[in-house]
Design an enzyme around this catalytic site. Structure first.
Site, PDB file in Angstrom:
ATOM      1  N   HIS A   1      11.412   5.611  55.369  1.00 19.56           N
ATOM      2  CA  HIS A   1      10.365   5.851  55.836  1.00 19.56           C
ATOM      3  C   HIS A   1      10.229   5.104  57.291  1.00 19.56           C
ATOM      4  O   HIS A   1      10.259   4.009  57.170  1.00 19.56           O
ATOM      5  CB  HIS A   1       9.127   5.704  54.999  1.00 19.56           C
ATOM      6  CG  HIS A   1       7.951   5.853  55.411  1.00 19.56           C
ATOM      7  ND1 HIS A   1       7.304   7.159  56.251  1.00 19.56           N
ATOM      8  CD2 HIS A   1       6.642   5.122  55.290  1.00 19.56           C
ATOM      9  CE1 HIS A   1       6.359   6.824  56.493  1.00 19.56           C
ATOM     10  NE2 HIS A   1       5.944   5.805  56.008  1.00 19.56           N
TER      11      HIS A   1
ATOM     12  N   CYS B   1       3.026   9.057  52.144  1.00 17.33           N
ATOM     13  CA  CYS B   1       4.437   8.780  52.782  1.00 17.33           C
ATOM     14  C   CYS B   1       5.381   8.826  51.852  1.00 17.33           C
ATOM     15  O   CYS B   1       6.637   8.936  52.185  1.00 17.33           O
ATOM     16  CB  CYS B   1       4.294   7.586  53.469  1.00 17.33           C
ATOM     17  SG  CYS B   1       3.111   7.601  54.851  1.00 17.33           S
TER      18      CYS B   1
ATOM     19  N   ASN C   1       4.781   7.433  62.627  1.00 18.52           N
ATOM     20  CA  ASN C   1       4.805   7.629  61.181  1.00 18.52           C
ATOM     21  C   ASN C   1       4.274   9.029  60.881  1.00 18.52           C
ATOM     22  O   ASN C   1       3.055   9.296  61.163  1.00 18.52           O
ATOM     23  CB  ASN C   1       4.061   6.345  60.614  1.00 18.52           C
ATOM     24  CG  ASN C   1       3.678   6.578  59.115  1.00 18.52           C
ATOM     25  OD1 ASN C   1       3.927   7.657  58.530  1.00 18.52           O
ATOM     26  ND2 ASN C   1       3.123   5.524  58.596  1.00 18.52           N
TER      27      ASN C   1
END
Length: 349
Positions: free
Chosen positions: A276, A136, A306
């Site tokens: 994020h 990520c 996500n």
């Protein structure tokens, strides 16, 4: 305040404010264009009811209402290519001007060749190409890496892509993690900028001791996948959600405060906050800790979930296309996740 050692000739300075990770400056770099891509297929929370997932629980605990899933014929490089072409068009550059490709991904098409090399071939250009695997935080790592090349004069036009196809590695039997993830990609074109543009402060860090909290245990050289390990779900993503949540709130709060202090800025000096898109509760907690005006915080996880390395460039492109970013703005960027790793920066547009 600790002393700052400077290498001004290269536009960089470094200062260690804590034992988390070093803080540096990287000026003379600008974003020339942005682009993104998500698959067309929308998977709503209600569509996951057949797997035993509670639609209301997903929204309450994460803020996610839907996500995109790629069709079986689509690979990470396909999404990366679409995002790259959008960024190239937005920048108004000839693809042949690109002399470097850095792709942040942990779901490559295959172990080798790299997704970046596949993308280079499909763009029909000749240049250096490499993948960066930081999950990520992958886009932030890739963007800083490419910016170093631009600042040093070894790249005129760098293509940076963050792309992950998480629907392939999320376990449908895991009702608490499967709904969190989606597929997507984003890209930027970097070039030389003025000495006022670039990263006023950035930090890249890792805490590998927490690696098992968020990992895909099988499929590498340490654990080859066979029938038994596949049946045990060792090829899927495993996550200790509670521990990762607590870690994420701590690391983004601390790393953001560090880069703000290093850049001699406060929360009021930040024009836009692009974090994020993992969980709205993580974002809310960090912004409350830091005192950010919620109007400055861009959220799109309700629609995409996500998307790992695709997350930061997706929300960046959305903000840019909406006219929320202007020349001279101080934009806060942060990616964080498996590794455990993070990349946080203040970029002057």
């Amino acid at each position: 305040m600790p002393s700052v050692s400077s290498t001004a000739a290269r536009g960089q300075s470094v200062s260690q404010f804590s034992d988390r990770s070093p803080l540096r400056q990287l000026l003379g770099v600008q974003v020339l264009g942005v682009g993104s891509f998500v698959p067309a297929h929308i998977v709503k929370n209600e569509d996951l009811s057949s797997l035993g997932c509670d639609p209301d629980w997903i929204v309450q605990r994460t803020g996610i209402r839907e996500r995109r899933h790629a069709p079986p014929t689509m690979a990470t490089s396909d999404m990366a290519l679409a995002a790259a072409n959008a960024a190239i068009e937005n920048a108004g550059v000839d693809p042949r001007e690109i002399d470097l490709i850095v792709v942040g991904t942990f779901t490559p098409d295959m172990p080798t060749p790299s997704t970046a090399c596949i993308l280079q071939d499909r763009l029909g250009i000749r240049c250096a190409a490499m993948d960066v695997s930081a999950a990520c935080a992958g886009f932030m790592y890739a963007m800083i890496t490419a910016s170093q090349f631009v600042r040093c004069g070894t790249s005129r036009r760098a293509l940076v892509v963050g792309a992950d196809l998480l629907s392939r590695i999320a376990n449908p039997a895991d009702k608490r993690t499967y709904p969190l993830f989606g597929d997507g990609a984003g890209a930027v074109i970097l070039g030389a900028g003025s000495e006022e543009q670039g990263f006023l402060s950035y930090t890249l860090g890792s805490e590998g001791e927490g690696g098992e909290l968020l990992c895909v245990p099988g499929g590498g050289s340490a654990e080859r996948l066979d029938d038994q390990s596949l049946a045990a779900g060792r090829g899927f993503l495993h996550m200790d959600g509670r521990s990762v949540f607590k870690w994420a709130v701590r690391v983004i709060t601390d790393s953001i405060q560090d880069v703000l202090t290093h850049a001699n800025l406060t929360a009021d000096d930040i024009s836009l906050v692009l974090l994020h898109q993992a969980n709205v509760r993580i974002i809310d907690a960090a912004c409350e800790n830091l005192g950010f005006d919620r109007k400055k915080v861009v959220i799109n996880l309700d629609r995409y979930g996500n998307t790992s390395a695709g997350s930061v460039p997706l929300v960046l492109d959305e903000a840019y296309q909406a006219g929320k970013i202007r020349r001279g703005d101080n934009v806060l960027l942060s990616g964080f996740g498996a590794g455990l790793s993070w990349g946080t920066a203040v970029m002057r547009w």
